[in-house]
Design a protein around this motif. Structure first.
Motif, PDB file in Angstrom:
ATOM      1  N   GLY A   1      13.127  65.090  -1.455  1.00 19.58           N
ATOM      2  CA  GLY A   1      12.290  65.715  -0.428  1.00 19.58           C
ATOM      3  C   GLY A   1      12.464  65.056   0.929  1.00 19.58           C
ATOM      4  O   GLY A   1      12.536  65.731   1.953  1.00 19.58           O
ATOM      5  N   ALA A   2      12.543  63.711   0.933  1.00 16.52           N
ATOM      6  CA  ALA A   2      12.755  62.996   2.198  1.00 16.52           C
ATOM      7  C   ALA A   2      14.124  63.334   2.778  1.00 16.52           C
ATOM      8  O   ALA A   2      14.270  63.512   3.990  1.00 16.52           O
ATOM      9  N   LEU A   3      15.141  63.456   1.914  1.00 18.51           N
ATOM     10  CA  LEU A   3      16.486  63.804   2.394  1.00 18.51           C
ATOM     11  C   LEU A   3      16.530  65.223   2.938  1.00 18.51           C
ATOM     12  O   LEU A   3      17.161  65.471   3.974  1.00 18.51           O
ATOM     13  N   VAL A   4      15.872  66.154   2.258  1.00 21.14           N
ATOM     14  CA  VAL A   4      15.830  67.537   2.744  1.00 21.14           C
ATOM     15  C   VAL A   4      15.184  67.561   4.125  1.00 21.14           C
ATOM     16  O   VAL A   4      15.695  68.187   5.062  1.00 21.14           O
ATOM     17  N   GLY A   5      14.057  66.862   4.276  1.00 24.93           N
ATOM     18  CA  GLY A   5      13.386  66.802   5.569  1.00 24.93           C
ATOM     19  C   GLY A   5      14.265  66.160   6.627  1.00 24.93           C
ATOM     20  O   GLY A   5      14.358  66.650   7.760  1.00 24.93           O
ATOM     21  N   LEU A   6      14.951  65.085   6.248  1.00 19.14           N
ATOM     22  CA  LEU A   6      15.822  64.397   7.191  1.00 19.14           C
ATOM     23  C   LEU A   6      16.945  65.310   7.666  1.00 19.14           C
ATOM     24  O   LEU A   6      17.245  65.376   8.858  1.00 19.14           O
ATOM     25  N   GLU A   7      17.553  66.047   6.744  1.00 18.39           N
ATOM     26  CA  GLU A   7      18.651  66.951   7.118  1.00 18.39           C
ATOM     27  C   GLU A   7      18.161  68.170   7.900  1.00 18.39           C
ATOM     28  O   GLU A   7      18.960  68.879   8.491  1.00 18.39           O
ATOM     29  N   LYS A   8      16.853  68.389   7.909  1.00 19.21           N
ATOM     30  CA  LYS A   8      16.266  69.465   8.724  1.00 19.21           C
ATOM     31  C   LYS A   8      15.680  68.905  10.020  1.00 19.21           C
ATOM     32  O   LYS A   8      14.969  69.608  10.731  1.00 19.21           O
ATOM     33  N   ALA A   9      15.973  67.624  10.306  1.00 15.95           N
ATOM     34  CA  ALA A   9      15.474  66.939  11.507  1.00 15.95           C
ATOM     35  C   ALA A   9      13.953  66.865  11.522  1.00 15.95           C
ATOM     36  O   ALA A   9      13.318  67.017  12.558  1.00 15.95           O
ATOM     37  N   GLN A  10      13.369  66.640  10.359  1.00 21.18           N
ATOM     38  CA  GLN A  10      11.928  66.496  10.239  1.00 21.18           C
ATOM     39  C   GLN A  10      11.618  65.123   9.673  1.00 21.18           C
ATOM     40  O   GLN A  10      12.428  64.543   8.963  1.00 21.18           O
ATOM     41  N   GLY A  11      10.461  64.612   9.938  1.00 17.32           N
ATOM     42  CA  GLY A  11      10.039  63.330   9.388  1.00 17.32           C
ATOM     43  C   GLY A  11      10.370  62.190  10.332  1.00 17.32           C
ATOM     44  O   GLY A  11      10.831  62.384  11.455  1.00 17.32           O
ATOM     45  N   ASN A  12      10.152  60.992   9.834  1.00 17.86           N
ATOM     46  CA  ASN A  12      10.368  59.791  10.615  1.00 17.86           C
ATOM     47  C   ASN A  12      10.875  58.699   9.669  1.00 17.86           C
ATOM     48  O   ASN A  12      10.101  57.872   9.210  1.00 17.86           O
ATOM     49  N   PRO A  13      12.179  58.691   9.363  1.00 20.60           N
ATOM     50  CA  PRO A  13      12.685  57.721   8.393  1.00 20.60           C
ATOM     51  C   PRO A  13      12.538  56.296   8.916  1.00 20.60           C
ATOM     52  O   PRO A  13      12.718  56.044  10.109  1.00 20.60           O
ATOM     53  N   ASN A  14      12.199  55.368   8.029  1.00 22.02           N
ATOM     54  CA  ASN A  14      12.063  53.982   8.460  1.00 22.02           C
ATOM     55  C   ASN A  14      13.419  53.283   8.413  1.00 22.02           C
ATOM     56  O   ASN A  14      14.411  53.807   7.918  1.00 22.02           O
ATOM     57  N   PHE A  15      13.441  52.078   8.954  1.00 25.08           N
ATOM     58  CA  PHE A  15      14.669  51.293   9.070  1.00 25.08           C
ATOM     59  C   PHE A  15      15.309  51.056   7.705  1.00 25.08           C
ATOM     60  O   PHE A  15      16.523  51.214   7.532  1.00 25.08           O
ATOM     61  N   ALA A  16      14.516  50.680   6.702  1.00 23.51           N
ATOM     62  CA  ALA A  16      15.064  50.398   5.371  1.00 23.51           C
ATOM     63  C   ALA A  16      15.740  51.633   4.787  1.00 23.51           C
ATOM     64  O   ALA A  16      16.796  51.533   4.155  1.00 23.51           O
TER      65      ALA A  16
ATOM     66  N   LEU B   1      22.440  66.369  -2.548  1.00 21.91           N
ATOM     67  CA  LEU B   1      21.200  65.714  -2.126  1.00 21.91           C
ATOM     68  C   LEU B   1      20.634  64.859  -3.256  1.00 21.91           C
ATOM     69  O   LEU B   1      20.167  63.739  -3.027  1.00 21.91           O
ATOM     70  N   ASP B   2      20.672  65.406  -4.480  1.00 21.94           N
ATOM     71  CA  ASP B   2      20.155  64.659  -5.635  1.00 21.94           C
ATOM     72  C   ASP B   2      20.907  63.348  -5.832  1.00 21.94           C
ATOM     73  O   ASP B   2      20.302  62.291  -6.034  1.00 21.94           O
ATOM     74  N   GLU B   3      22.243  63.403  -5.764  1.00 19.56           N
ATOM     75  CA  GLU B   3      23.048  62.211  -6.015  1.00 19.56           C
ATOM     76  C   GLU B   3      22.885  61.179  -4.903  1.00 19.56           C
ATOM     77  O   GLU B   3      22.754  59.984  -5.168  1.00 19.56           O
ATOM     78  N   LEU B   4      22.869  61.625  -3.645  1.00 15.74           N
ATOM     79  CA  LEU B   4      22.650  60.691  -2.542  1.00 15.74           C
ATOM     80  C   LEU B   4      21.270  60.038  -2.678  1.00 15.74           C
ATOM     81  O   LEU B   4      21.135  58.826  -2.528  1.00 15.74           O
ATOM     82  N   GLY B   5      20.274  60.841  -2.995  1.00 16.92           N
ATOM     83  CA  GLY B   5      18.927  60.306  -3.171  1.00 16.92           C
ATOM     84  C   GLY B   5      18.860  59.272  -4.282  1.00 16.92           C
ATOM     85  O   GLY B   5      18.233  58.220  -4.125  1.00 16.92           O
ATOM     86  N   ARG B   6      19.522  59.549  -5.392  1.00 13.29           N
ATOM     87  CA  ARG B   6      19.523  58.617  -6.533  1.00 13.29           C
ATOM     88  C   ARG B   6      20.199  57.304  -6.135  1.00 13.29           C
ATOM     89  O   ARG B   6      19.652  56.229  -6.348  1.00 13.29           O
ATOM     90  N   ARG B   7      21.374  57.405  -5.527  1.00 17.62           N
ATOM     91  CA  ARG B   7      22.126  56.194  -5.165  1.00 17.62           C
ATOM     92  C   ARG B   7      21.430  55.379  -4.073  1.00 17.62           C
ATOM     93  O   ARG B   7      21.469  54.156  -4.098  1.00 17.62           O
ATOM     94  N   ALA B   8      20.828  56.049  -3.106  1.00 20.27           N
ATOM     95  CA  ALA B   8      20.185  55.358  -1.982  1.00 20.27           C
ATOM     96  C   ALA B   8      18.717  55.032  -2.251  1.00 20.27           C
ATOM     97  O   ALA B   8      18.068  54.400  -1.420  1.00 20.27           O
ATOM     98  N   GLN B   9      18.196  55.498  -3.371  1.00 22.08           N
ATOM     99  CA  GLN B   9      16.782  55.310  -3.727  1.00 22.08           C
ATOM    100  C   GLN B   9      15.870  55.914  -2.664  1.00 22.08           C
ATOM    101  O   GLN B   9      14.925  55.303  -2.180  1.00 22.08           O
ATOM    102  N   VAL B  10      16.208  57.162  -2.282  1.00 23.70           N
ATOM    103  CA  VAL B  10      15.423  57.947  -1.327  1.00 23.70           C
ATOM    104  C   VAL B  10      15.117  59.276  -2.005  1.00 23.70           C
ATOM    105  O   VAL B  10      15.995  59.877  -2.625  1.00 23.70           O
ATOM    106  N   SER B  11      13.889  59.748  -1.896  1.00 22.64           N
ATOM    107  CA  SER B  11      13.520  60.988  -2.578  1.00 22.64           C
ATOM    108  C   SER B  11      14.298  62.180  -2.021  1.00 22.64           C
ATOM    109  O   SER B  11      14.661  62.199  -0.836  1.00 22.64           O
TER     110      SER B  11
END
Length: 194
Positions: free
Chosen positions: A38-53, A26-36
């Protein structure tokens, strides 16, 4: 509401599976994609509302299409998709929108998008991974395509192609709504391991 929850579950599953296949934490994907993280953890738990970018950055980093992140299992050999069956992934303040209609399968997938750009409204896109080629085919109205700082007018009946690895912007021009079909040609992914 149930459709949104199902779409988030599919997205969560696909992001986790693609991240695992790529061997990224999660840390490496977040660093490379410039996504926090916390946002990735939420996304993988089907929580949140990721934007198009965010979806574009994740797809580029994982070397897959945006729709590969969003689509469930294939339902047959022929897919017919209507625009009103696909929610916009981007909407502008003046009514512009972008809908990812589908992505072809195979080693070099192609995304097919429907765009509607209102006069003066624009969408700036960050550069994609090397090897991505985009086309825009204007079906009605006019737009201005800005690639690496240079403006290119594109009118109804015209198609433009460009390397998507440069900064680019789509802007509605003229006095009427611009409708266009955009394709994103992704480079072949790594060969599957056996």
């Amino acid at each position: 509401m149930a459709e949104t929850a199902a779409a988030l579950r599919t997205l969560a599953h696909n992001v986790r599976a693609a991240r695992t296949r790529a061997g990224l934490s999660l840390d490496e994907l977040g660093r490379r994609a410039q996504v926090s993280k916390g946002a990735l953890v939420g996304l993988e738990k089907a929580q949140g509302n990721p934007n198009f970018a965010t979806l574009v950055r994740l797809a580029d980093t994982l070397g897959i299409s945006v729709s590969a992140l969003m689509e469930g299992p294939a339902e047959g050999s022929v897919r017919v998709v209507t625009a009103d069956a696909v929610a916009p992934l981007w909407t502008g303040a003046q009514g512009s929108e972008a809908r990812l209609m589908l992505t072809t399968s195979g080693p070099a997938p192609v995304e097919v998008w429907r765009w509607q750009l209102e006069p003066g409204e624009e969408y700036p896109s960050h550069p994609h991974q090397a090897g991505v080629v985009e086309t825009v085919s204007v079906t009605s109205g006019r737009m201005t395509l800005v690639v690496d700082g240079t403006e290119h007018p594109v009118e109804a009946g015209q198609t433009a192609a460009f390397g998507g690895d440069a900064p680019h912007t789509y802007r509605g021009s003229g006095t009427e709504t611009c409708h266009l079909i955009m394709t994103v040609h992704l480079p072949p992914g790594p060969a599957p391991t056996t």
